[in-house]
Design a protein around this motif. Structure first.
Motif, short mmCIF file in Angstrom:
data_model
loop_
_atom_site.label_atom_id
_atom_site.label_comp_id
_atom_site.label_asym_id
_atom_site.label_seq_id
_atom_site.Cartn_x
_atom_site.Cartn_y
_atom_site.Cartn_z
N UNK C 152 16.16 44.57 -16.50
CA UNK C 152 15.29 45.62 -15.95
C UNK C 152 13.87 45.09 -15.76
N UNK C 153 13.39 44.32 -16.72
CA UNK C 153 12.03 43.78 -16.63
C UNK C 153 11.93 42.74 -15.52
N UNK C 154 12.92 41.87 -15.45
CA UNK C 154 12.92 40.87 -14.39
C UNK C 154 13.00 41.57 -13.03
N UNK C 156 11.68 44.35 -12.29
CA UNK C 156 10.32 44.83 -11.94
C UNK C 156 9.54 43.78 -11.18
N UNK C 157 9.57 42.56 -11.70
CA UNK C 157 8.78 41.52 -11.03
C UNK C 157 9.50 41.04 -9.77
N UNK C 159 11.28 42.85 -7.75
CA UNK C 159 11.02 43.84 -6.71
C UNK C 159 9.60 43.72 -6.18
N UNK C 161 7.85 41.09 -5.86
CA UNK C 161 7.69 39.90 -5.04
C UNK C 161 8.76 39.80 -3.95
N UNK C 162 9.74 40.70 -3.97
CA UNK C 162 10.84 40.58 -3.01
C UNK C 162 11.57 39.26 -3.15
N UNK C 163 11.88 38.92 -4.39
CA UNK C 163 12.43 37.61 -4.69
C UNK C 163 13.88 37.66 -5.14
N UNK C 165 16.49 36.35 -7.93
CA UNK C 165 16.56 35.82 -9.29
C UNK C 165 18.01 35.52 -9.68
N UNK C 244 14.42 32.12 -8.28
CA UNK C 244 13.87 31.86 -9.61
C UNK C 244 15.01 31.95 -10.62
N UNK C 246 16.27 32.33 -14.63
CA UNK C 246 15.95 32.68 -16.01
C UNK C 246 17.22 32.56 -16.86
N UNK D 12 2.39 39.47 -10.13
CA UNK D 12 2.27 40.86 -10.56
C UNK D 12 2.00 40.93 -12.06
N UNK D 65 5.57 46.03 -12.69
CA UNK D 65 5.36 45.45 -11.37
C UNK D 65 4.31 46.21 -10.57
N UNK D 69 3.63 45.85 -3.90
CA UNK D 69 4.21 44.51 -3.81
C UNK D 69 3.11 43.44 -3.69
N UNK D 70 3.55 42.24 -3.79
CA UNK D 70 2.59 41.14 -3.79
C UNK D 70 3.26 39.90 -3.20
N UNK D 250 10.56 35.07 -16.88
CA UNK D 250 9.91 36.15 -16.13
C UNK D 250 9.94 37.51 -16.82
N UNK D 254 7.36 41.15 -16.36
CA UNK D 254 7.92 42.37 -15.79
C UNK D 254 7.98 43.56 -16.74
N UNK D 255 7.30 43.49 -17.87
CA UNK D 255 7.40 44.55 -18.86
C UNK D 255 6.97 45.92 -18.35
N UNK D 256 7.46 46.94 -19.01
CA UNK D 256 7.02 48.31 -18.72
C UNK D 256 5.68 48.50 -19.42
#
Lengths: 319, 319, 319, 319
Positions: C152-154, C156-157, C159, C161-163, C165, C244, C246, D12, D65, D69-70, D250, D254-256
């Motif tokens: 879920x945390x990954x 977040x990041x 989403x 960056x539109x990346x 993983x 990316x 992990x 992010x 995030x 976006x970024x 990562x 991406x933490x809440x």
């Protein structure tokens, strides 16, 4: 079947969003058009009905509560209300329903099936685990983890002060949450509706613990067995314990769904749509062992979900 | 100084174990022998005093509450009680104290310093953030995260039902927890002791939201401003809101310490021992900006920790 | 049976402490004396054996890992090592064992039973869910929640960056963790040992998503199917995705036990002792549906825990 | 100023959504129209710009995030790219910017200010805490709690096996995360870019611990100091430790968002808009003590955020 309606009704429970997502995507996979009905039978009567696209349910699986919202509807208990609801379903061409909720919600679906021939499959959504026909209802696992985390925290402060805490948990007429939370947190005693409370015995036990220099006591009370405040008072009358009371309240219902409830919701949501596809109606998806089975509404309403006696005994043995 | 006593007193707060660990290990590093005093002034009077070794505080930094336990002591308010306490300190050769707790606990340390010459350094441990001289007390950060998580969960169910919730949080006479939690959770309104409550205004706001189809409302009440049940009733009288009440209770106190409270406790515990080493007494460690400063007890008791007006305004601006 | 030994062996898994606690207290309830054997077969050979009292297992149910520690022992694979181990059990008068661990650990117990007549009951402790005879092993539920939270945390990041993983999860030769985590997190694709990987198909799918403006992709790889780094490279070769990587690593094993694993451990620990009491040996406690059953070691080793095909299909249907 | 643009850029970090929400609502309160610019400077060049309404930022404060976006933009480093970006801002009548990101992002804003007269206020968003002018950047608190939770879990399994773990954390050229996580988790040693690594000393320490029967060791490595794999190898060469390696990856980003990052983002977002209103430009919001200050870009880029020496020492003292 070309169009199905999906709704949540009664109290919300974690995992409902996973079930909605699965029902929507399974329906699209089968070539059906899924519709969301907002706020349960209330929205059905008011015509709050709209198509759900694949992307409408993206990223909802991790969210608590229900994106379709829920409400109680008195009007639906009337013949007139039911006719309005059915008229709205017909207006949208909805031939089958996925109804996610507790026994009240499934009763409504039973009425629609019997009186109006609206096909439906129910999904047991309830944190109380009081629905017959499924080992566990959607939301129970999340609720129990929330309760456990809360009691672990109360245990931290209780241990620091050497205090007695009486903690009230949800469960309506069912002691499942209380017993399971009791085992998981190493609680000292539990009071549930299924078993006559033995306040004198509990007070005795706490006194013995005190003699053993254990002045921290955790007593969990299922709401169906009475109020934590009352039991706290009785405990003080029965001994000398200055008990603190905590009523855990609505956090128990609003948790972010665990892995288990996300997967259970996904399985039940997909199974319900598959069932409708195959002509099934008036049945509820039930988790039995590792399998999702279809349980007739009749059977669901005919019996009560019983608490396993071994589990009650286990708590006492380990405390 | 060869021997120091370490104690926690008053309400427990997360991070106390980190402070104990740091004080013990800093003392050992300086060649001193640290002693634990159990249950605060009560244990000091009863002589519950024992040496703490390096390994006695291993793995406690992650634990909530306080391993030294805490209690309130009426006897310590008497001259006789104080003399017993001092006699016990002398018996063990304890020349200085690290006292972790709220203002009541520091008052006790002030008495011991002034009347008996017992040196002490205080560490502000209180989830209420009501202690003057430190930007933030030990335990506040953890308490706020627990409160935030709880309100996020209540928000899930509130949003699903379109309901109004009144949530009571701790804070004694201080609205800090309520305001900060309000900002962090996007609450719709907050009632705190520092500001006259405007129930009519809140009811008006909720009505406007309802007209906007936003029927979910979260009102946070600081316990020092009154009871959530009372405000819920008043809100219903002022409008038509069927408000649900949740009193978060002792979970707020018992959280597992966050990174911030573990580091803050570590810094303050080490600083307190260093202060004693350097002959300081009757001062409290205070976090001011990024620095740990020593604040005289005099000053701590002379003023109140004020809630920043900008913060109160910010909540209203963003809701 | 008057004295029993309790041990954990192989990889640790969350819930082991709950099983230890239950076994200790159940044994005491039956009038037996429970002994802890440190670090599995290694400690059995070295004679690291000590009595476990009721209070020794207080407050351990919420802790991750195992208080009895665990290790791998090459010496125990030799006849000589086994004889040393048995001699130590005899020295303490230990007549039966509760062995908590994976299939390697149960193999050891089988040897002791067959060659030396040492009675034992196994408890399946493994986050991989690869043990036959139980729907789920101790630790799986916690591991899956930890994995889910991490993804879920990954997400977040990813989403933001539109990346793309690629996330590697544990499970040895079994894809259970990967598939279940995939369903729970709404992953876009999963690679598991049980199914031939279709990199070209996955790359195609990701390209379609990109055409749909969905540039975030989550691919979960079960360690038994290969390395996330390799699959990331292949994916880049098959398309234009800058993936990316992990590798979730040991956090998956060290989680704080969920409600489910605490209760499962408690039930299995108590059942194992009850089984020994009743003369059972060479069987493992297995959760089958809602029941704890005894499954002969023979049967446990004769088959593999298969991944349900419906579950694999469900993931693809919902993604 | 009538219209402002809000954007997130670079990596992010948790809390960005709180800052976006606050900037949007503060702008509306001041009578301005806020616009979102998607994917940072990339979206500015591509013209991905759209109005943000009050309700567009509802319920985002709790999400990790960034909803805006970024991305990294090479084109923006060219004169041509910058002109395209400025033309788009002019097209929408955007007179000022709130730029949330790391030093690269603020450099871009500086260019726009100096070369094109586009006013801007920066908000330091970075989990690495490497930005000068603020005690702490947005996202650091959340990242540290995620890191701490992960290391606590690894500690569970490390303790069960009596093993050495080398854990790599983020932080780019800055050891802040490593040191703070080290204090918070009671790590045995930390390697950071700011201090020459003493592998021999660490190996020596671990050997001493082993002699003391403490075979569990936690070594945290900041990514800027080298790779955990390399240090693991060197450690094995320097002694006999069979170290396990975990690269947290990562999840750290991406933490809440925690309470602290939600409030910090809210304060900074509102302050940035207030600054623009008051004609400020080319400054960054910085948390200094309890105050939000405006720090000129010049100053931000002129110095490095230094790690407090006392903090480094504290870790060694307490380990």
């Amino acid at each position: 079947m070309k169009k199905i309606g999906i709704m949540t009704s009664g109290g919300d429970s974690p995992g409902m969003n996973g079930a909605i997502r699965a029902a929507v995507r399974a329906a699209i996979n089968y070539g059906m058009t899924p519709y969301g009905i907002l706020s349960g039978y209330k929205g059905m009567i008011e015509g709050s009905i709209f198509e759900l696209k694949h992307s409408d349910v993206s990223n909802i699986i991790s969210r608590g509560g229900t994106i379709l919202q829920t409400a109680r509807s008195l009007e639906f208990k009337t013949e007139e209300g039911q006719k309005k609801a059915v008229a709205n379903l017909e207006k949208y061409g909805i031939e089958g329903l996925v109804v996610i909720g507790g026994d009240g919600s499934l009763s409504g679906a039973k009425v629609l099936d019997e009186k109006f021939g609206i096909k439906s499959i129910g999904i047991p959504g309830s944190i109380d685990n009081d629905i017959y026909g499924t080992d566990v209802s959607l939301g129970v696992d999340t609720a129990l983890n929330v309760i456990m985390d809360s009691i672990d925290m109360i245990n931290n402060t209780a241990s620091s002060h050497g205090r007695t805490f009486v903690i009230e948990v949800m469960g309506r007429h069912c002691g499942y949450l209380a017993v399971m939370a009791g085992i998981a947190t190493g609680a000292d005693a539990v009071i549930i509706p299924e078993v006559e409370p033995d306040l004198a015995g509990i007070a005795e036990k706490f006194k013995k613990r005190a003699a053993d220099c254990k002045t921290r006591n955790i007593l969990i009370v299922a709401e169906g067995a009475g109020s934590a405040y009352d039991f706290g008072k009785k405990l003080q009358e029965a001994g000398t314990f200055d008990a603190r009371i905590t009523v855990l309240g609505h956090v128990q219902r609003g948790g972010f769904p665990t892995y288990f409830d996300r997967v259970l919701g996904s399985r039940m949501g997909a199974a319900a749509v598959e069932g409708l596809m195959n002509g099934k109606t008036a049945v509820m998806t039930g988790l039995q062992g590792n399998q999702i089975k279809f349980v007739p509404y009749e059977e669901v309403f005919s019996k009560r979900h019983e608490l396993n006696n071994n589990i009650i005994k286990l708590l006492d043995d380990l405390a």
